[in-house]
Each structure stands twice: as structure tokens, then as C-alpha cells.
Design an enzyme around this catalytic site. Structure first.
Site, PDB file in Angstrom:
ATOM      1  N   LYS A 153       0.884  -1.089   0.016  1.00 34.43           N
ATOM      2  CA  LYS A 153       0.054  -0.001   0.054  1.00 34.43           C
ATOM      3  C   LYS A 153       0.835   1.091   0.068  1.00 34.43           C
ATOM      4  CE  LYS A 153      -3.534   2.027   2.746  1.00 34.43           C
ATOM      5  NZ  LYS A 153      -4.336   1.921   3.885  1.00 34.43           N
ATOM      6  N   LYS A 206      -1.995  -1.579  -4.034  1.00 31.12           N
ATOM      7  CA  LYS A 206      -2.995  -0.519  -4.167  1.00 31.12           C
ATOM      8  C   LYS A 206      -2.098   0.634  -3.897  1.00 31.12           C
ATOM      9  CE  LYS A 206      -6.286   1.634  -0.844  1.00 31.12           C
ATOM     10  NZ  LYS A 206      -6.785   1.529   0.554  1.00 31.12           N
TER      11      LYS A 206
HETATM   12 ZN   LIG Z   1      -6.354   3.067   7.834  1.00 34.80          ZN
END
Ligand SMILES: [Zn+2]
Length: 281
Positions: A153, A206
Site C-alpha cells: 500500500k 494499492k
Molecule cells: Zn487506515
């Protein structure tokens, strides 16, 4: 209640009754899975509503599992939508505390499992988050329940519109302390390796479009199912340009989803899911 999100035209904050209708409609056109992000009425410093038995997400999971039996329900697992400061964990002296946060994430996962979630998706990036959640689920009799880790992420500007949707913009500082530097590719593989060792059943990258090389690299290194999340900013850019008549929305949506798939994603999380599924049906 259906409240359109200003920066995400076509996406709505939904009350539970409206959510059930939305999920039924999505399932009706062939979308099999949904992921839930709760927005509680009350936020506090420790995100209490994230792990409350009658929290908004727990109630939503129960309602969907009761009303739309075919739906596969994924529960996002983090604290930032539930904390008044908007950070993903417990704060002391301006710093996020790792281990106290892990305890609360684990409680959140167990409460989501008890509500009937089919998959827990921890989006928090604390050290050891997958292991802590796995251990708590196993101890509570949910050893069969899989975990889809947001393993990779990046700290990204593409999350902007979602923060309006969840009211979760950090009130001070930012999340760069616990999200990854966009310039760093090798760290992605290290993070994914740690999550695999801690018991992740699926991995996620992501955002998606700006990180296709990372999707490909994770695909080549690991044989777990790989998800990619086409995040809010990716959605909003397409919507905005299409509204101005500058691009052909349907064509660009399919082109971006195809690229994400081509890069190696087995699963794509996208705000376009329902309309794309309807067109393909
Ligand atoms: Zn969070």
C-alpha cells in the site's frame, strides 16, 4: 439514506437498508463480492466503533448475510474511519503506537468474523498486523476465515476522494510513516513476503494503475491470489474527464481494468464494478 460523494460521482454513502438494496442489485448483475468500509456516527481517539459488536460495519455485515445470501462479504479492517484524528491507529505524542493498535485491529477482525464476514481485509500497515489478526481469528474459532492483506500500500495522492467519502483525512501529519514510498519497488516485495510469512491468504497492491510494475513483480514472486485496488482517485479522474467530454468513459474504464488484469491481478477492486458487470452481462 443515499448521499452522493462529491468527489466520486456515482458513488454513495449508504445507510444499511440502502446498502442491502445496492448489494442485491450488484449481485443481480454478476458482482459476487463486496467490500465494506464503515463510517460511524461517533468517532473517538481509539476507534471504538471499529470493534463494537453493534458497530456500523458489524450491523451491515449481518444485514447483507441475512438478506442477500449469495453475496461474499469482505470486511475492510482498519481504524482510520473510526478515529477522530483520522490515523490508522492509537496515537501518543503525535506518533502511532504499533502494538496497542494491533490489539484493536485483532478485536475488530474477530467482531467482523462473528458478524459473518467471509474475508478479512486488513488495510492497516502496522508491523505484524497480519500475524496479529491471524492469531486472534484462530483463537476465536475462525481458523478457516481467510485474510486478504493490503500487503503493498503506497502513500498515494490517489486516495484523496475516498477520504472525503469516509471523513478520514488525517487531522495532523500524514500516513507516510506507515505507507510505502512510491519510488520504492523492492520494499513492496519485502512487505508482501512478511505478510505471506504471517499467514496472508491473498495479497493486494494499492493503488493499481500507477503501480502495474509492482502488480507484475508481486505476481511473479508469489503464488497467492493477487488483488489490485483501483482506488478513488483513479475512479474520479476518469469520471471527471468523461464529464468534460475529454475521454470516452466506457472505453477508458475497460482499458484500465484490462491493464490491471494484464499486469497480473486475479481480483480487481473497483468502483466501476457494478456498471462494468452490467455491461458485460
Ligand atoms: Zn487506515
Amino acid at each position: 439514506m443515499r448521499r452522493e460523494i462529491g468527489a466520486m460521482p456515482g458513488c454513495f454513502n449508504l445507510s444499511i437498508d440502502e446498502l442491502v438494496k445496492e448489494v442485491a442489485a450488484a449481485v443481480g448483475v454478476g458482482v459476487r463480492s463486496v467490500i465494506l468500509f464503515g463510517v460511524p456516527d461517533e468517532k473517538d481517539a481509539t476507534g471504538t466503533q471499529a470493534y463494537a459488536e453493534d458497530g456500523i460495519t458489524q450491523r451491515a455485515i449481518r444485514a447483507i448475510k441475512r438478506e442477500v445470501k449469495e453475496a461474499f462479504v469482505i470486511a475492510d479492517n482498519c481504524l482510520c474511519e473510526y478515529t477522530d484524528h483520522g490515523h490508522c491507529g492509537v496515537i501518543r505524542d503525535g506518533e502511532v503506537l504499533n502494538d496497542p493498535t494491533l490489539d484493536l485491529l485483532a478485536r475488530t477482525a474477530v467482531s467482523q468474523a462473528e458478524a459473518g464476514a467471509d474475508l478479512i481485509a486488513p488495510s492497516n500497515m502496522m508491523d505484524g498486523f497480519v500475524g496479529a489478526i491471524r492469531a486472534a481469528l484462530d483463537q476465536s474459532g475462525f481458523d478457516h476465515l481467510p485474510i486478504m492483506s493490503y500487503a503493498v500500500k503506497y502513500a498515494s495522492g490517489f486516495y484523496g476522494p475516498f477520504r472525503e467519502a469516509a471523513g478520514s483525512a488525517p487531522q495532523f501529519g500524514d500516513r507516510r510513516g506507515y505507507q510505502m514510498d512510491p519510488a520504492n519497488a523492492r520494499e513492496a516485495l519485502r512487505e508482501a513476503q512478511l505478510d505471506v510469512e504471517q499467514g496472508a491468504d491473498m495479497l493486494m497492491v494499492k493503488p493499481a494503475l500507477a503501480y502495474l510494475d509492482i502488480i507484475r513483480a508481486v505476481r511473479e514472486r508469489f503464488d497467492l491470489p493477487l488483488a489490485a485496488y483501483q482506488v478513488s482517485g483513479e475512479y474520479s479522474m476518469i469520471k471527471a474527464a468523461a464529464r468534460l467530454g475529454w475521454i470516452d468513459e466506457e472505453r477508458v474504464v475497460m482499458e484500465t481494468l484490462t491493464a490491471i488484469k494484464r499486469a497480473g491481478a486475479d481480483i480487481i477492486l473497483t468502483y466501476f464494478a457494478r456498471e462494468v458487470a452490467a455491461r458485460m452481462a
